[in-house]
Design a protein around this motif. Structure first.
Motif, short mmCIF file in Angstrom:
data_model
loop_
_atom_site.label_atom_id
_atom_site.label_comp_id
_atom_site.label_asym_id
_atom_site.label_seq_id
_atom_site.Cartn_x
_atom_site.Cartn_y
_atom_site.Cartn_z
N SER A 126 -40.53 6.73 79.22
CA SER A 126 -39.44 6.58 78.25
C SER A 126 -38.11 6.62 78.99
CB SER A 126 -39.51 7.68 77.19
OG SER A 126 -39.31 8.95 77.78
N ARG A 127 -37.04 6.35 78.24
CA ARG A 127 -35.73 6.39 78.89
C ARG A 127 -34.72 7.03 77.96
NH1 ARG A 127 -32.88 0.52 78.67
NH2 ARG A 127 -33.18 0.21 76.46
N LEU A 128 -33.70 7.61 78.57
CA LEU A 128 -32.59 8.21 77.85
C LEU A 128 -31.31 7.58 78.35
CD1 LEU A 128 -33.62 11.96 78.25
CD2 LEU A 128 -33.84 10.61 76.17
N ILE A 129 -30.36 7.38 77.46
CA ILE A 129 -29.04 6.90 77.86
C ILE A 129 -28.05 7.93 77.35
CG2 ILE A 129 -27.30 5.09 77.63
CD1 ILE A 129 -29.65 3.15 77.06
N GLN A 130 -27.19 8.42 78.25
CA GLN A 130 -26.27 9.48 77.86
C GLN A 130 -24.91 9.27 78.51
OE1 GLN A 130 -26.54 12.04 75.70
NE2 GLN A 130 -24.41 12.42 76.20
N ARG A 131 -23.87 9.58 77.76
CA ARG A 131 -22.51 9.60 78.30
C ARG A 131 -22.26 10.96 78.94
NH1 ARG A 131 -18.10 9.16 74.49
NH2 ARG A 131 -16.75 9.12 76.28
N PHE A 132 -21.64 10.93 80.09
CA PHE A 132 -21.22 12.13 80.79
C PHE A 132 -19.79 11.92 81.25
CE2 PHE A 132 -25.81 12.04 81.54
CZ PHE A 132 -26.19 13.36 81.38
N ASN A 133 -19.06 13.01 81.44
CA ASN A 133 -17.78 12.89 82.14
C ASN A 133 -18.09 12.73 83.62
OD1 ASN A 133 -16.63 15.11 79.77
ND2 ASN A 133 -15.50 13.23 80.17
N GLN A 134 -17.19 12.08 84.32
CA GLN A 134 -17.41 11.89 85.76
C GLN A 134 -17.42 13.22 86.51
OE1 GLN A 134 -14.62 8.96 87.23
NE2 GLN A 134 -15.35 7.40 85.79
N THR A 135 -16.88 14.27 85.88
CA THR A 135 -16.85 15.59 86.52
C THR A 135 -18.10 16.42 86.22
OG1 THR A 135 -15.63 16.41 84.60
CG2 THR A 135 -14.33 15.71 86.53
N HIS A 136 -19.00 15.92 85.35
CA HIS A 136 -20.26 16.62 85.15
C HIS A 136 -21.02 16.64 86.47
CE1 HIS A 136 -19.86 16.19 80.67
NE2 HIS A 136 -20.44 17.38 80.76
N ARG A 137 -21.92 17.57 86.60
CA ARG A 137 -22.68 17.71 87.84
C ARG A 137 -24.10 17.18 87.66
NH1 ARG A 137 -19.31 19.84 91.11
NH2 ARG A 137 -17.67 21.21 90.35
N ILE A 138 -24.77 16.94 88.76
CA ILE A 138 -26.16 16.46 88.72
C ILE A 138 -27.03 17.46 87.97
CG2 ILE A 138 -28.17 15.87 90.13
CD1 ILE A 138 -26.14 14.76 92.20
N LYS A 139 -26.70 18.75 88.09
CA LYS A 139 -27.44 19.78 87.35
C LYS A 139 -27.34 19.53 85.84
CE LYS A 139 -27.91 24.78 86.85
NZ LYS A 139 -28.92 24.55 85.89
N ASP A 140 -26.21 18.99 85.37
CA ASP A 140 -26.06 18.70 83.95
C ASP A 140 -27.04 17.61 83.50
OD1 ASP A 140 -23.95 20.56 83.58
OD2 ASP A 140 -22.52 19.11 84.40
N ILE A 141 -27.35 16.66 84.39
CA ILE A 141 -28.34 15.63 84.06
C ILE A 141 -29.71 16.29 83.92
CG2 ILE A 141 -29.54 13.55 84.86
CD1 ILE A 141 -26.95 12.69 86.22
N ARG A 142 -30.06 17.17 84.87
CA ARG A 142 -31.34 17.88 84.82
C ARG A 142 -31.43 18.68 83.51
NH1 ARG A 142 -35.42 19.71 87.94
NH2 ARG A 142 -34.59 18.80 89.84
N ASP A 143 -30.36 19.41 83.16
CA ASP A 143 -30.36 20.21 81.94
C ASP A 143 -30.50 19.32 80.70
OD1 ASP A 143 -30.06 22.46 83.50
OD2 ASP A 143 -27.88 22.59 83.22
N PHE A 144 -29.84 18.16 80.73
CA PHE A 144 -29.93 17.22 79.61
C PHE A 144 -31.37 16.74 79.42
CE2 PHE A 144 -30.03 12.67 78.46
CZ PHE A 144 -29.66 12.78 77.13
N ILE A 145 -32.06 16.43 80.52
CA ILE A 145 -33.46 15.98 80.44
C ILE A 145 -34.32 17.07 79.81
CG2 ILE A 145 -35.51 15.39 81.81
CD1 ILE A 145 -33.59 14.00 83.80
N ILE A 146 -34.14 18.30 80.26
CA ILE A 146 -34.97 19.41 79.76
C ILE A 146 -34.67 19.68 78.28
CG2 ILE A 146 -35.34 21.90 79.97
CD1 ILE A 146 -34.99 21.47 83.05
N GLN A 147 -33.40 19.58 77.88
CA GLN A 147 -33.06 19.80 76.47
C GLN A 147 -33.54 18.66 75.59
OE1 GLN A 147 -28.85 20.59 76.41
NE2 GLN A 147 -29.09 22.62 77.31
N SER A 148 -33.53 17.44 76.12
CA SER A 148 -33.99 16.29 75.34
C SER A 148 -35.51 16.22 75.27
CB SER A 148 -33.47 14.99 75.96
OG SER A 148 -32.07 14.98 75.94
N ARG A 149 -36.18 16.62 76.34
CA ARG A 149 -37.64 16.60 76.42
C ARG A 149 -38.12 17.97 76.91
NH1 ARG A 149 -36.35 12.00 75.02
NH2 ARG A 149 -37.56 10.10 75.21
N PRO A 150 -38.26 18.94 76.01
CA PRO A 150 -38.64 20.31 76.40
C PRO A 150 -39.94 20.39 77.21
CG PRO A 150 -37.93 20.26 74.11
CD PRO A 150 -38.00 18.84 74.58
#
Length: 190
Positions: A126-150
């Protein structure tokens, strides 16, 4: 529909198909229709009431020779070489699906700051598309994945860029520092 009827010494063929004997009663009825200038019932059913253009070639001096098969281009499916994960071929997401992904997102966006969209291809296909600020960190992407797909919370995975493939190991980098603005990120299970 364009159809080619070839008359041979020992039968006839349609569009380089199999030889049909002149003595077969079904074929005799077919040829009688042709002689009367009518389109045979078999061809009428084939084109569902459309127009038929019937061309004839006379090869009655020759025995039927099965034509060589014509080259047919490969019509199967393939995989991209050199890719760590196979490309998921799918129809582009609709704006509604994209918006739904953004609305359900646990990522807080500061609209006064520059933003970017990241597409994440998950290991489950599957795929996710998400808006982030350019100042978000790579860790925020990891956290987003875990929150979207527990289900991935207990799974060990890495994030990888597409081409050139580069593992994003330093999760403290901002998206801008990691040079992954408006890109596709792959999730790979360890």
């Amino acid at each position: 529909v364009q159809i080619l009827l070839k008359l041979w010494r020992n039968g006839f063929s349609l569009d380089d198909g199999e030889l049909r004997s002149y003595t077969d009663p079904k074929n005799a009825q077919f040829l009688e229709s042709i002689k009367r200038g009518e389109i045979p019932v078999e061809l009428q059913r084939l084109v569902h009431g459309g127009q038929v253009s019937l061309d004839m070639e006379d090869h009655q001096e020759q025995e039927y020779v099965k034509p060589r098969l014509r080259f047919k281009a490969f019509s199967g499916e393939g995989q991209k070489l050199g890719s760590l994960t196979p490309e998921i071929v799918s129809t582009p997401s609709s704006p509604e699906e994209e918006e739904k992904s953004i609305l359900n997102a646990p990522v807080l966006i500061d609209d006064s700051m520059p933003a970017t969209k990241i597409q994440i291809r998950l290991a489950d296909g599957s795929r996710l598309i998400q808006r982030f600020n350019q100042t978000h960190r790579i860790k925020d992407i990891r956290d987003f994945i875990i929150q979207s797909r527990p289900a991935f919370a207990t799974t060990d995975f890495v994030l990888v860029t597409t081409f050139p493939n580069k593992e994003l190991t330093d999760e403290s980098l901002t998206l801008q520092e990691a040079d992954i603005l408006n890109t596709v990120i792959l999730q790979q299970l360890k």
